[in-house]
Write a protein that holds these residues in place. Structure first.
Motif, PDB file in Angstrom:
ATOM      1  N   PRO A  88      42.202  54.137  38.339  1.00 18.02           N
ATOM      2  CA  PRO A  88      41.563  52.830  38.191  1.00 18.02           C
ATOM      3  C   PRO A  88      40.225  52.762  38.922  1.00 18.02           C
ATOM      4  CG  PRO A  88      43.158  52.730  39.947  1.00 18.02           C
ATOM      5  CD  PRO A  88      43.282  54.109  39.328  1.00 18.02           C
ATOM      6  N   VAL A  89      39.416  51.794  38.518  1.00 18.39           N
ATOM      7  CA  VAL A  89      38.220  51.433  39.272  1.00 18.39           C
ATOM      8  C   VAL A  89      38.673  50.352  40.246  1.00 18.39           C
ATOM      9  CG1 VAL A  89      35.956  50.341  39.123  1.00 18.39           C
ATOM     10  CG2 VAL A  89      36.676  51.981  37.365  1.00 18.39           C
ATOM     11  N   LEU A  90      38.317  50.505  41.517  1.00 14.60           N
ATOM     12  CA  LEU A  90      38.695  49.507  42.514  1.00 14.60           C
ATOM     13  C   LEU A  90      37.485  48.662  42.868  1.00 14.60           C
ATOM     14  CD1 LEU A  90      40.999  51.688  42.854  1.00 14.60           C
ATOM     15  CD2 LEU A  90      41.286  50.657  45.060  1.00 14.60           C
ATOM     16  N   ILE A  91      37.708  47.359  42.916  1.00  9.88           N
ATOM     17  CA  ILE A  91      36.654  46.408  43.211  1.00  9.88           C
ATOM     18  C   ILE A  91      37.073  45.577  44.416  1.00  9.88           C
ATOM     19  CG2 ILE A  91      35.324  44.436  42.357  1.00  9.88           C
ATOM     20  CD1 ILE A  91      34.805  47.004  40.769  1.00  9.88           C
ATOM     21  N   ASN A  92      36.184  45.492  45.394  1.00 11.17           N
ATOM     22  CA  ASN A  92      36.395  44.584  46.513  1.00 11.17           C
ATOM     23  C   ASN A  92      36.011  43.199  45.998  1.00 11.17           C
ATOM     24  OD1 ASN A  92      36.194  42.975  48.798  1.00 11.17           O
ATOM     25  ND2 ASN A  92      35.420  44.642  50.066  1.00 11.17           N
ATOM     26  N   LEU A  93      36.990  42.310  45.888  1.00  4.69           N
ATOM     27  CA  LEU A  93      36.754  41.012  45.273  1.00  4.69           C
ATOM     28  C   LEU A  93      35.725  40.171  46.019  1.00  4.69           C
ATOM     29  CD1 LEU A  93      40.397  40.153  44.188  1.00  4.69           C
ATOM     30  CD2 LEU A  93      38.484  40.793  42.730  1.00  4.69           C
ATOM     31  N   ALA A  94      35.551  40.405  47.304  1.00  2.00           N
ATOM     32  CA  ALA A  94      34.602  39.619  48.087  1.00  2.00           C
ATOM     33  C   ALA A  94      33.152  39.945  47.745  1.00  2.00           C
ATOM     34  CB  ALA A  94      34.830  39.840  49.575  1.00  2.00           C
ATOM     35  N   THR A  95      32.928  41.068  47.100  1.00  2.00           N
ATOM     36  CA  THR A  95      31.547  41.490  46.837  1.00  2.00           C
ATOM     37  C   THR A  95      31.046  41.068  45.460  1.00  2.00           C
ATOM     38  OG1 THR A  95      32.238  43.642  45.960  1.00  2.00           O
ATOM     39  CG2 THR A  95      31.806  43.499  48.343  1.00  2.00           C
ATOM     40  N   HIS A  96      31.846  40.336  44.699  1.00  2.00           N
ATOM     41  CA  HIS A  96      31.448  39.943  43.355  1.00  2.00           C
ATOM     42  C   HIS A  96      31.546  38.439  43.171  1.00  2.00           C
ATOM     43  CE1 HIS A  96      31.943  44.211  42.716  1.00  2.00           C
ATOM     44  NE2 HIS A  96      31.179  44.051  41.666  1.00  2.00           N
ATOM     45  N   ASN A  97      30.562  37.894  42.486  1.00  2.00           N
ATOM     46  CA  ASN A  97      30.569  36.476  42.193  1.00  2.00           C
ATOM     47  C   ASN A  97      31.855  36.097  41.460  1.00  2.00           C
ATOM     48  OD1 ASN A  97      29.534  33.891  42.101  1.00  2.00           O
ATOM     49  ND2 ASN A  97      28.420  34.244  40.195  1.00  2.00           N
ATOM     50  N   HIS A  98      32.534  35.120  41.936  1.00  2.00           N
ATOM     51  CA  HIS A  98      33.813  34.640  41.411  1.00  2.00           C
ATOM     52  C   HIS A  98      34.947  35.647  41.601  1.00  2.00           C
ATOM     53  CE1 HIS A  98      31.692  31.230  39.802  1.00  2.00           C
ATOM     54  NE2 HIS A  98      30.892  32.047  39.128  1.00  2.00           N
ATOM     55  N   GLY A  99      34.709  36.709  42.318  1.00  2.00           N
ATOM     56  CA  GLY A  99      35.756  37.704  42.536  1.00  2.00           C
ATOM     57  C   GLY A  99      36.966  37.136  43.253  1.00  2.00           C
ATOM     58  N   LEU A 100      36.732  36.272  44.228  1.00  4.90           N
ATOM     59  CA  LEU A 100      37.851  35.722  44.987  1.00  4.90           C
ATOM     60  C   LEU A 100      38.647  34.697  44.186  1.00  4.90           C
ATOM     61  CD1 LEU A 100      36.185  35.478  48.484  1.00  4.90           C
ATOM     62  CD2 LEU A 100      37.827  37.154  47.676  1.00  4.90           C
ATOM     63  N   GLN A 101      38.137  34.298  43.040  1.00  2.00           N
ATOM     64  CA  GLN A 101      38.874  33.413  42.149  1.00  2.00           C
ATOM     65  C   GLN A 101      39.664  34.202  41.121  1.00  2.00           C
ATOM     66  OE1 GLN A 101      34.916  31.464  41.487  1.00  2.00           O
ATOM     67  NE2 GLN A 101      36.272  29.800  40.898  1.00  2.00           N
ATOM     68  N   THR A 102      39.434  35.489  41.050  1.00  3.06           N
ATOM     69  CA  THR A 102      40.028  36.330  40.026  1.00  3.06           C
ATOM     70  C   THR A 102      41.497  36.579  40.315  1.00  3.06           C
ATOM     71  OG1 THR A 102      37.919  37.418  39.652  1.00  3.06           O
ATOM     72  CG2 THR A 102      39.890  38.594  38.929  1.00  3.06           C
ATOM     73  N   LEU A 103      42.303  36.335  39.310  1.00  2.32           N
ATOM     74  CA  LEU A 103      43.722  36.639  39.402  1.00  2.32           C
ATOM     75  C   LEU A 103      44.098  37.540  38.235  1.00  2.32           C
ATOM     76  CD1 LEU A 103      45.113  33.089  40.287  1.00  2.32           C
ATOM     77  CD2 LEU A 103      44.886  35.038  41.824  1.00  2.32           C
ATOM     78  N   SER A 104      44.659  38.686  38.555  1.00  2.00           N
ATOM     79  CA  SER A 104      45.097  39.598  37.508  1.00  2.00           C
ATOM     80  C   SER A 104      46.374  39.040  36.898  1.00  2.00           C
ATOM     81  CB  SER A 104      45.366  40.974  38.106  1.00  2.00           C
ATOM     82  OG  SER A 104      44.185  41.484  38.672  1.00  2.00           O
ATOM     83  N   PRO A 105      46.585  39.202  35.642  1.00  2.00           N
ATOM     84  CA  PRO A 105      45.809  39.922  34.629  1.00  2.00           C
ATOM     85  C   PRO A 105      44.874  39.010  33.831  1.00  2.00           C
ATOM     86  CG  PRO A 105      47.925  39.388  33.721  1.00  2.00           C
ATOM     87  CD  PRO A 105      47.890  38.814  35.128  1.00  2.00           C
ATOM     88  N   TYR A 106      44.429  37.915  34.426  1.00  2.00           N
ATOM     89  CA  TYR A 106      43.656  36.911  33.696  1.00  2.00           C
ATOM     90  C   TYR A 106      42.149  37.102  33.814  1.00  2.00           C
ATOM     91  CZ  TYR A 106      48.280  34.897  34.062  1.00  2.00           C
ATOM     92  OH  TYR A 106      49.627  34.715  34.028  1.00  2.00           O
ATOM     93  N   ALA A 107      41.712  38.346  33.928  1.00  2.00           N
ATOM     94  CA  ALA A 107      40.275  38.595  34.030  1.00  2.00           C
ATOM     95  C   ALA A 107      39.933  39.974  33.484  1.00  2.00           C
ATOM     96  CB  ALA A 107      39.835  38.496  35.489  1.00  2.00           C
ATOM     97  N   LYS A 108      38.699  40.084  33.080  1.00  2.00           N
ATOM     98  CA  LYS A 108      38.123  41.366  32.693  1.00  2.00           C
ATOM     99  C   LYS A 108      36.953  41.626  33.628  1.00  2.00           C
ATOM    100  CE  LYS A 108      39.422  41.889  27.905  1.00  2.00           C
ATOM    101  NZ  LYS A 108      40.119  43.153  28.026  1.00  2.00           N
TER     102      LYS A 108
END
Length: 151
Positions: A88-108
């Motif tokens: 997988p590609v790992l993303i630190n959610l804090a470094t992306h706009n709206h990342g901290l609002q992201t809940l899997s599996p409801y995002a791309k």
């Protein structure tokens, strides 16, 4: 050897990390963890199934490697283990706009940004600011505090 119980983040005054695991643009898993374990997951470049060495574990045991060197052996569920084995590609959610609002599996994750799928998240709690370093928390809260919903 670490387990999911070892890495699970519980706020104790120190910041943690929220990571998303992306496969083919789908956010398939997200987890909050202690920073020391986040570094392991963000640093591995190869995962090997070593479950046969641990026949008593009801799940998968994955060896996480960086440049062929052992970072950690991790006992986990079949679901999370298979995600790790899928490169997988790992993303630190804090470094992306709206990342901290992201809940899997409801995002791309497309073109380096999260796109929320059609899903009502009004009653769900995203990743709260205490997961973050103070500087990051202050920066995000200045512009995005509405995204941290409490029940």
């Amino acid at each position: 050897m670490i387990t999911e119980q070892d890495i699970a983040y519980e706020y104790n005054g120190t910041p943690g990390s929220a990571l998303a695991f992306i496969i083919d643009e789908d956010s398939v898993y997200d987890i909050s963890l202690h920073d020391q374990y986040a570094k392991i997951f963000l640093g591995f470049d190869e995962a090997i199934d070593i479950s046969s060495e641990y026949p008593d574990h009801n799940g998968i045991t994955v060896r996480l490697l960086k440049n062929g060197e052992l970072l950690e052996d991790f006992q986990t569920s079949e679901y999370f283990g298979n995600i790790l084995l899928s490169n997988p590609v790992l993303i630190n959610l804090a470094t992306h706009n709206h990342g901290l609002q992201t809940l899997s599996p409801y995002a791309k994750f497309i073109n380096n940004e999260f796109i929320t799928l059609d899903h009502d998240s009004s009653n769900e709690v995203g990743y709260l600011p205490q997961f973050l370093d103070q500087d990051v928390r202050d920066s995000l809260c200045a512009t995005h505090c509405q995204c941290y919903k409490l029940k």
